[in-house]
Design a protein around this motif. Sequence first.
Motif, mmCIF file in Angstrom:
data_model
loop_
_atom_site.group_PDB
_atom_site.id
_atom_site.type_symbol
_atom_site.label_atom_id
_atom_site.label_comp_id
_atom_site.label_asym_id
_atom_site.label_seq_id
_atom_site.Cartn_x
_atom_site.Cartn_y
_atom_site.Cartn_z
ATOM 1 N N LEU A 5 0.832 -1.196 0.000
ATOM 2 C CA LEU A 5 0.000 0.000 0.000
ATOM 3 C C LEU A 5 0.871 1.252 0.000
ATOM 4 C CD1 LEU A 5 -2.831 -0.880 2.567
ATOM 5 C CD2 LEU A 5 -2.781 -1.261 0.092
ATOM 6 N N VAL A 6 0.531 2.193 -0.862
ATOM 7 C CA VAL A 6 1.245 3.463 -0.983
ATOM 8 C C VAL A 6 0.256 4.588 -0.710
ATOM 9 C CG1 VAL A 6 2.417 5.039 -2.558
ATOM 10 C CG2 VAL A 6 2.934 2.586 -2.628
ATOM 11 N N LEU A 7 0.473 5.354 0.338
ATOM 12 C CA LEU A 7 -0.392 6.496 0.641
ATOM 13 C C LEU A 7 -0.024 7.650 -0.282
ATOM 14 C CD1 LEU A 7 -2.583 7.816 2.384
ATOM 15 C CD2 LEU A 7 -0.780 8.514 3.969
ATOM 16 N N ALA A 8 -0.977 8.049 -1.132
ATOM 17 C CA ALA A 8 -0.707 9.090 -2.119
ATOM 18 C C ALA A 8 -0.596 10.456 -1.471
ATOM 19 C CB ALA A 8 -1.811 9.109 -3.169
ATOM 20 N N GLU A 9 0.417 11.195 -1.874
ATOM 21 C CA GLU A 9 0.541 12.605 -1.517
ATOM 22 C C GLU A 9 0.074 13.397 -2.730
ATOM 23 O OE1 GLU A 9 2.689 14.450 0.992
ATOM 24 O OE2 GLU A 9 2.866 12.763 2.363
ATOM 25 N N HIS A 10 -0.935 14.243 -2.550
ATOM 26 C CA HIS A 10 -1.474 14.998 -3.681
ATOM 27 C C HIS A 10 -2.096 16.290 -3.170
ATOM 28 C CE1 HIS A 10 -5.715 14.037 -2.670
ATOM 29 N NE2 HIS A 10 -5.211 12.898 -2.221
ATOM 30 N N ASP A 11 -2.354 17.187 -4.095
ATOM 31 C CA ASP A 11 -2.992 18.441 -3.711
ATOM 32 C C ASP A 11 -4.296 18.627 -4.489
ATOM 33 O OD1 ASP A 11 -1.987 18.933 -6.204
ATOM 34 O OD2 ASP A 11 -0.698 20.608 -5.620
ATOM 35 N N GLY A 12 -5.110 17.616 -4.447
ATOM 36 C CA GLY A 12 -6.356 17.629 -5.192
ATOM 37 C C GLY A 12 -6.266 16.674 -6.355
ATOM 38 N N GLU A 13 -5.791 17.166 -7.496
ATOM 39 C CA GLU A 13 -5.674 16.317 -8.666
ATOM 40 C C GLU A 13 -4.233 16.061 -9.066
ATOM 41 O OE1 GLU A 13 -7.957 17.828 -11.861
ATOM 42 O OE2 GLU A 13 -9.885 17.552 -10.867
ATOM 43 N N THR A 14 -3.305 16.822 -8.524
ATOM 44 C CA THR A 14 -1.897 16.679 -8.902
ATOM 45 C C THR A 14 -1.181 15.728 -7.962
ATOM 46 O OG1 THR A 14 -1.872 18.945 -9.758
ATOM 47 C CG2 THR A 14 0.251 17.902 -9.358
ATOM 48 N N VAL A 15 -0.588 14.668 -8.528
ATOM 49 C CA VAL A 15 0.161 13.694 -7.747
ATOM 50 C C VAL A 15 1.561 14.236 -7.503
ATOM 51 C CG1 VAL A 15 1.099 11.349 -7.715
ATOM 52 C CG2 VAL A 15 -1.143 11.791 -8.746
ATOM 53 N N LYS A 16 1.979 14.269 -6.243
ATOM 54 C CA LYS A 16 3.311 14.785 -5.926
ATOM 55 C C LYS A 16 4.383 13.769 -6.327
ATOM 56 C CE LYS A 16 2.018 18.012 -2.300
ATOM 57 N NZ LYS A 16 2.324 18.516 -0.943
ATOM 58 N N LYS A 17 5.552 14.299 -6.611
ATOM 59 C CA LYS A 17 6.662 13.480 -7.102
ATOM 60 C C LYS A 17 7.009 12.341 -6.141
ATOM 61 C CE LYS A 17 11.564 13.923 -8.399
ATOM 62 N NZ LYS A 17 12.274 13.602 -7.146
ATOM 63 N N VAL A 18 6.928 12.579 -4.849
ATOM 64 C CA VAL A 18 7.311 11.553 -3.890
ATOM 65 C C VAL A 18 6.430 10.309 -4.025
ATOM 66 C CG1 VAL A 18 5.840 12.415 -2.005
ATOM 67 C CG2 VAL A 18 7.925 11.135 -1.475
ATOM 68 N N THR A 19 5.186 10.470 -4.479
ATOM 69 C CA THR A 19 4.309 9.311 -4.667
ATOM 70 C C THR A 19 4.816 8.432 -5.801
ATOM 71 O OG1 THR A 19 2.421 10.584 -3.859
ATOM 72 C CG2 THR A 19 1.931 8.580 -5.098
ATOM 73 N N THR A 20 5.350 9.040 -6.854
ATOM 74 C CA THR A 20 5.923 8.244 -7.946
ATOM 75 C C THR A 20 7.175 7.506 -7.476
ATOM 76 O OG1 THR A 20 7.302 10.049 -8.834
ATOM 77 C CG2 THR A 20 5.029 9.919 -9.595
ATOM 78 N N GLU A 21 7.899 8.102 -6.533
ATOM 79 C CA GLU A 21 9.073 7.428 -5.964
ATOM 80 C C GLU A 21 8.638 6.213 -5.146
ATOM 81 O OE1 GLU A 21 11.048 10.444 -3.721
ATOM 82 O OE2 GLU A 21 11.218 11.807 -5.426
ATOM 83 N N LEU A 22 7.580 6.393 -4.356
ATOM 84 C CA LEU A 22 7.081 5.283 -3.543
ATOM 85 C C LEU A 22 6.572 4.142 -4.418
ATOM 86 C CD1 LEU A 22 5.124 7.208 -0.745
ATOM 87 C CD2 LEU A 22 7.427 6.241 -0.612
ATOM 88 N N LEU A 23 5.911 4.480 -5.517
ATOM 89 C CA LEU A 23 5.419 3.439 -6.430
ATOM 90 C C LEU A 23 6.580 2.677 -7.066
ATOM 91 C CD1 LEU A 23 2.449 5.269 -8.182
ATOM 92 C CD2 LEU A 23 2.316 3.182 -6.802
ATOM 93 N N THR A 24 7.619 3.391 -7.445
ATOM 94 C CA THR A 24 8.803 2.743 -8.015
ATOM 95 C C THR A 24 9.398 1.758 -7.021
ATOM 96 O OG1 THR A 24 9.273 4.701 -9.368
ATOM 97 C CG2 THR A 24 11.096 3.161 -8.982
#
Length: 318
Positions: A5-24
């Motif tokens: 499970l990856v908790l998404a960091e976002h500001d509404g509709e924009t996914v923050k870069k750190v979430t793409t790092e966690l997914l990787t």
Amino acid sequence: MAEILVLAEHDGETVKKVTTELLTLARAHGEPVVVWTGGGADGGHARLAEFGATKVYVADSADYDGYVVAPKAELLAHLVAVKAPAAVLVAATSEGREVAGRLAVKTGSGILTDVTGLADGLVGEQSIFGGAITVQSRVRVGTPIIAVRPNAVTPEPAAGAAELEPVEFAVTDAAKRARVTGKVVAERGARPELTEASIVVSGGRGLGSAEHFALIEQLADTLGAAVGASRAATDAGWYPHQFQVGQTGKTVSPQLYVAIGISGAIQHRAGMQTSKTIMVVNKDPEAPIFELADFGVVGDLFKVVPQLIDEIGKRQAG
């Protein structure tokens, strides 16, 4: 393959870069599944799919935007109980660390914080004692909860379905005791966010005054970088505290960290020493910061930095 499970960091509709790092990172250890709280999941879907998310658990409720971290911790605890994931990854931001701590208590699980790498068996690499020692740690009880330092992982795209799956979960009244009564949007220029920037230029005591931070900003803008500052500089009122890099400030791990007029006290080093490449400009050849430097210039910053800005400008123009 068990879910991560990856908790998404976002500001509404924009996914923050750190979430793409966690997914990787999650892709290397299991099935990457995103947990999205609040609205905007449709807008973030394409970005999550681009970095390999197989599913997105969507908890679209005002409970997550109108209150602080407790509702997110409750939701994750519910998903841990129902889905039995192999691990939960969150960003090691101020909010992410609190969510992770609350989740660990709720699930009776072990937690790793400020992780900079994850090996087989979910063995995390961490810098401890102000960055003086690097250790490998593994959770031995419950579901591993791992808070990963932003910029510690290079995000790599890998197509995924990112199927949106609504989650019905009622947040308890206990989690609603602290309500968000208002939000103020901080003014931001064109510079990237400090903790997510791939290049950071920081200034310290050697600048001598607040006015001279214009030189740091000029170099940062030339490089498309974020601006940071040492504790000595922020305590002196030369630059806002929100830009402080160090053990009591923000931790950064960019591809390039440029330290200008910073001696390199352990407090500062703890916040930047995992940077991939470190460049230092300091007039004192004995400054501790040189111990970390990949490239160092011993000289007057007021002579070196303008030449550096000029040379970078010439190469960009050419």
